[in-house]
Enzyme design. Structure first.
Site, PDB file in Angstrom:
ATOM      1  N   VAL A  15       0.823  -1.207   0.000  1.00 38.24           N
ATOM      2  CA  VAL A  15       0.000   0.000   0.000  1.00 38.24           C
ATOM      3  C   VAL A  15       0.858   1.258   0.000  1.00 38.24           C
ATOM      4  CG1 VAL A  15      -1.726   1.326   1.297  1.00 38.24           C
ATOM      5  CG2 VAL A  15      -1.954  -1.161   1.104  1.00 38.24           C
ATOM      6  N   ARG A  36      11.946   1.220   5.551  1.00 38.28           N
ATOM      7  CA  ARG A  36      12.999   0.427   6.192  1.00 38.28           C
ATOM      8  C   ARG A  36      13.734  -0.330   5.098  1.00 38.28           C
ATOM      9  NH1 ARG A  36      11.269  -3.968  10.591  1.00 38.28           N
ATOM     10  NH2 ARG A  36      10.236  -4.809   8.740  1.00 38.28           N
ATOM     11  N   ALA A  38      16.213  -0.761   1.565  1.00 39.02           N
ATOM     12  CA  ALA A  38      16.311  -0.188   0.221  1.00 39.02           C
ATOM     13  C   ALA A  38      14.920   0.151  -0.320  1.00 39.02           C
ATOM     14  CB  ALA A  38      17.006  -1.175  -0.711  1.00 39.02           C
ATOM     15  N   ALA A  72       3.159  -1.267   9.495  1.00 41.40           N
ATOM     16  CA  ALA A  72       2.493  -2.043  10.544  1.00 41.40           C
ATOM     17  C   ALA A  72       3.091  -3.433  10.624  1.00 41.40           C
ATOM     18  CB  ALA A  72       0.991  -2.149  10.258  1.00 41.40           C
ATOM     19  N   TYR A 142      -4.347  -8.982  15.769  1.00 41.38           N
ATOM     20  CA  TYR A 142      -4.083  -7.928  14.793  1.00 41.38           C
ATOM     21  C   TYR A 142      -5.194  -6.881  14.821  1.00 41.38           C
ATOM     22  CZ  TYR A 142      -3.652  -5.649  10.215  1.00 41.38           C
ATOM     23  OH  TYR A 142      -3.567  -4.730   9.205  1.00 41.38           O
ATOM     24  N   LYS A 146      -4.979  -2.852  16.017  1.00 33.51           N
ATOM     25  CA  LYS A 146      -5.384  -1.739  15.151  1.00 33.51           C
ATOM     26  C   LYS A 146      -6.448  -0.876  15.838  1.00 33.51           C
ATOM     27  CE  LYS A 146      -3.124  -1.984  11.168  1.00 33.51           C
ATOM     28  NZ  LYS A 146      -2.381  -0.841  10.605  1.00 33.51           N
ATOM     29  N   GLY A 191      -4.614 -24.119 -14.021  1.00 34.49           N
ATOM     30  CA  GLY A 191      -5.779 -24.926 -14.365  1.00 34.49           C
ATOM     31  C   GLY A 191      -6.123 -25.967 -13.325  1.00 34.49           C
TER      32      GLY A 191
END
Length: 320
Positions: A15, A36, A38, A72, A142, A146, A191
């Site tokens: 994101v 954080r 490269a 996060a 989680y 949040k 498939g």
């Protein structure tokens, strides 16, 4: 007048990276990529090192008007931490609040927090979507972390005057998507027959282009201040419909076996895969009417176009 500076944390993530690229293309703001390790943004925009777990969160907030916080500790399917909630809190609550305090002290006007639909809960009855202002009901570590971060940010905003905007997306997909969505693409491309031909659930998804559009709208829209928004494409799909649409985009024949949902759930229970069955068979819908009413925002990308872009990127990667 100089363009406002917008710092995006987690700029190496799915994101965060998409957001920085969006801001570069829009050319209305100056993005600062906080990442954080490269990053692809060197030479394109200012880049600053960033790690939520460090004692000194950030020293690059001077003249920044808006912070978009996407970094996060993300939800993982096979959690290995002894105390998962403590680990999530360390990053998602303590780290977020540390950053937000620095932002408020530096005069940042608005803090946009990318949260999760898991704050609302894990599932909805068909036809009864979550709404932005519903009472929260997080059920896993989680989601709890949040929600706690949201509450801490709202209090900080109240105490300091910094505007807080909270955005809760469901599953986000698009070019470069990973995890379960990528697995589905691989199954369909090979498939492989799948036992998901008779699932009648309804699930909201959000394309990365639609999510970044909503976030960009919230950067400077006056009505976004101190609000919570849910995100989606505005079209809900069953698992069966989703797989058929992806197979069509892949130009592959779809091989979906019409196994009854009750049998799938029974098999999952026997194998200890109830959470997987919930994701495949359960419904999770969100209502984005608040976005339309307050912001005048509707998803700019339709589902078929977004899936086509996702599939196109996937196929391109397969040929390299």
């Amino acid at each position: 007048m100089n363009a406002p500076k917008v710092l995006v944390t987690g700029a190496n993530g799915f994101v965060g990276e998409a957001l920085v690229f969006r801001l570069l293309v829009d050319n209305k703001f100056i993005p600062i990529a906080a990442a954080r390790g490269a990053t692809r943004f060197h030479g394109l925009c200012p880049v600053v090192p960033f790690n939520l777990t460090h004692a000194k969160v950030l020293s690059a907030l001077d003249d920044v008007q808006v912070v978009i916080h996407t970094a996060a500790r993300v939800h993982v399917m096979n959690e290995t931490a002894v105390d998962a909630l403590a680990e999530f809190r360390k990053v998602n609550v303590e780290g977020t609040l540390k950053l937000a305090r620095c932002a408020a002290a530096s005069g940042v006007k608005r803090f946009i927090f990318i949260s999760s639909i898991k704050v609302n809960g894990e599932s909805t009855p068909p036809g009864k979507p979550f709404k932005a202002d519903d009472h929260p009901n997080p059920l896993d570590p989680y989601g709890v972390s949040k929600y706690e971060a949201e509450e801490a940010l709202k209090k900080l905003g109240h105490d300091t005057g910094m505007e807080v905007v909270i955005i809760r997306p469901p599953l986000v997909y698009g070019p470069g998507v990973k995890a379960n969505f990528l697995s589905m693409l691989r199954w369909l491309n090979k498939g492989i027959p799948l036992p998901f031909g008779s699932i009648r659930n309804q699930r909201s998804l959000v394309a990365i282009g639609n999510l970044t559009s909503l976030v960009a709208t919230c950067i400077d829209h006056p009505a976004a201040a101190n609000q919570i928004f849910l995100a989606s494409d505005g079209e809900d799909l069953s698992t069966t419909q989703l797989l058929r649409r992806l197979a069509k985009a892949l130009d592959k024949p779809v091989r979906l076996l019409p196994i009854p949902e009750w049998l799938l759930k029974l098999a999952a229970a026997i194998l200890g895969k109830q959470a997987f069955a919930q994701r495949i068979c359960g419904s999770l819908q969100v209502d984005i009417n608040k976005n339309r009413e307050l912001l005048g925002w509707t998803p700019p990308i339709n589902t078929d176009k977004a899936m086509g872009e996702t599939v196109g990127h996937y196929l391109e990667k397969q040929t390299k």
